[in-house]
Enzyme design. Structure first.
Site, PDB file in Angstrom:
ATOM      1  N   ASP A   1     -10.647   3.272   4.926  1.00  0.00           N
ATOM      2  CA  ASP A   1     -10.986   1.852   4.939  1.00  0.00           C
ATOM      3  C   ASP A   1     -12.501   1.632   4.981  1.00  0.00           C
ATOM      4  OD1 ASP A   1      -9.166  -0.267   4.803  1.00  0.00           O
ATOM      5  OD2 ASP A   1      -8.404   0.119   6.826  1.00  0.00           O
TER       6      ASP A   1
ATOM      7  N   GLN B   1      -4.009  -1.195  10.081  1.00  0.00           N
ATOM      8  CA  GLN B   1      -4.010  -2.515   9.457  1.00  0.00           C
ATOM      9  C   GLN B   1      -4.608  -3.564  10.399  1.00  0.00           C
ATOM     10  OE1 GLN B   1      -3.277  -3.183   6.285  1.00  0.00           O
ATOM     11  NE2 GLN B   1      -3.545  -5.375   6.470  1.00  0.00           N
TER      12      GLN B   1
ATOM     13  N   LYS C   1       0.842  -1.209   0.000  1.00  0.00           N
ATOM     14  CA  LYS C   1       0.000   0.000   0.000  1.00  0.00           C
ATOM     15  C   LYS C   1       0.874   1.255   0.000  1.00  0.00           C
ATOM     16  CE  LYS C   1      -3.696  -2.449   2.486  1.00  0.00           C
ATOM     17  NZ  LYS C   1      -4.382  -2.699   3.773  1.00  0.00           N
TER      18      LYS C   1
HETATM   19  N1  GUN Z   1      -6.587  -6.539   6.554  1.00  0.00           N
HETATM   20  C1  GUN Z   1      -7.031  -7.259   5.501  1.00  0.00           C
HETATM   21  N2  GUN Z   1      -7.689  -6.455   4.640  1.00  0.00           N
HETATM   22  C2  GUN Z   1      -7.652  -5.211   5.158  1.00  0.00           C
HETATM   23  C3  GUN Z   1      -8.162  -3.943   4.731  1.00  0.00           C
HETATM   24  O1  GUN Z   1      -8.806  -3.795   3.680  1.00  0.00           O
HETATM   25  N3  GUN Z   1      -7.896  -2.902   5.547  1.00  0.00           N
HETATM   26  C4  GUN Z   1      -7.220  -3.022   6.706  1.00  0.00           C
HETATM   27  N4  GUN Z   1      -7.021  -1.934   7.450  1.00  0.00           N
HETATM   28  N5  GUN Z   1      -6.748  -4.175   7.147  1.00  0.00           N
HETATM   29  C5  GUN Z   1      -6.964  -5.261   6.361  1.00  0.00           C
END
Ligand code: GUN
Length: 290
Positions: free
Chosen positions: A116, A93, A49
């Site tokens: 998110d 995350q 990311k």
């Molecule tokens: N862990 C797995 N997928 C995601 C996501 O889309 N966002 C976040 N913050 N954590 C994740």
């Protein structure tokens, strides 16, 4: 059978966003990542990311916090980023270590910076079909794949395997809402569902987001189904240098001959999640300028 190239679709979206960000005058959008601990999958996702943000011209800030951080300390970090006008998006995350309350942490993020889409306000806006909200990136990425591949959901039977906030539940809400790439009839299945194969065989579009390696087998899929595999599972593989390989929730080799379209793992839905996060960050930036 068409294998959907999610990597290419994500590349197209990233290049569109790069042009959009280039054209912005003044400060560029900025996203802050909070990672707690060193879970290898989380390290790898956040890295990816971070790199994509930088490539687009979005300023990434990475905060790698100690596994043993307290809830109060984590809240303090979120509060600090909420108050920082340079930060447009905040991502914590998932998963967090067990002693931390994940939903409370998501709810601490300023809903305008919640790229998110996990904050209760944004979850509520999705339920109300209010376009001001942010939608979770993986489900939004699946809708984007459908748009760009011309897969219409209207009147179709969409069967979702999995009921998580991050994917299953949110995708079900998107698929059932009103709209051109929505208007589906939706069934949600999960670990307690009885006669699972009987239901999945009725799907026109099957979305597997249950986190169980290669669980969807050919007896569960009818000919002509669109199969979207959201799983990213690490399974041991001593023949690989790193000791594991990544497989989806779908047994690709046996299901793909039946499918009209199918997303591979890796290279299907995964890259779209990252692309949609960037799209949400640009949206957050614009909302905050307004
Ligand atoms: N862990 C797995 N997928 C995601 C996501 O889309 N966002 C976040 N913050 N954590 C994740």
């Amino acid at each position: 059978m068409k294998k959907i190239d999610g990597k290419q679709i994500a590349k197209d979206l990233v290049s569109e966003l790069t042009q959009e960000v280039e054209a912005l005058s003044g400060d560029k959008p900025c996203i802050a990542f909070i990672r707690v601990g060193d879970d290898p999958a989380s390290v790898s996702y956040v890295k990816s990311k971070n790199e994509t943000a930088a490539k687009i011209g979005i300023t990434p800030l990475l905060f790698a916090l100690n596994e043993s951080i307290s809830q109060e300390e984590l809240f303090a970090k979120v509060d600090e980023l909420n108050a920082d006008p340079k930060v447009n998006g905040i991502l914590v995350q998932s998963p967090l270590p067990k002693h931390l309350d994940e939903q409370a942490t998501f709810n601490r993020i300023d809903p305008l910076k919640d790229v998110d889409g996990f904050h209760e306000t944004n979850a509520g806006r999705l339920v109300q079909e209010d376009a001001r909200g942010f939608v979770s990136c993986t489900p939004a990425g699946i809708v984007e794949i459908c748009k760009r591949e011309g897969i219409k959901m209207e009147g179709k039977h969409v069967v979702v395997l999995g009921r998580s906030l991050i994917v299953g539940k949110t995708f079900a809400l998107l698929a059932m809402q009103k709209g051109e790439y929505a208007n589906a009839t939706v069934t949600v299945c999960h670990s307690r569902t009885k006669n699972l194969a009987e239901i999945t065989r009725q799907a026109d579009i099957l979305v597997a987001a249950i986190g169980r390696p290669e669980m969807v087998t050919k007896d569960m899929v009818s000919e002509g189904t669109v199969v979207i595999d959201v799983g990213i599972n690490r399974v041991e593989d001593p023949s690989r240098k790193r000791g594991y390989r990544i497989v989806g929730d779908v047994k690709f080799d046996e299901v793909s001959p039946l499918a009209s379209h199918i997303t591979p793992v890796p290279g299907g839905v995964g890259p779209m999640t990252v692309a949609l996060l960037m799209s949400n960050t640009v949206k957050a930036y614009k909302l905050q300028q307004a």
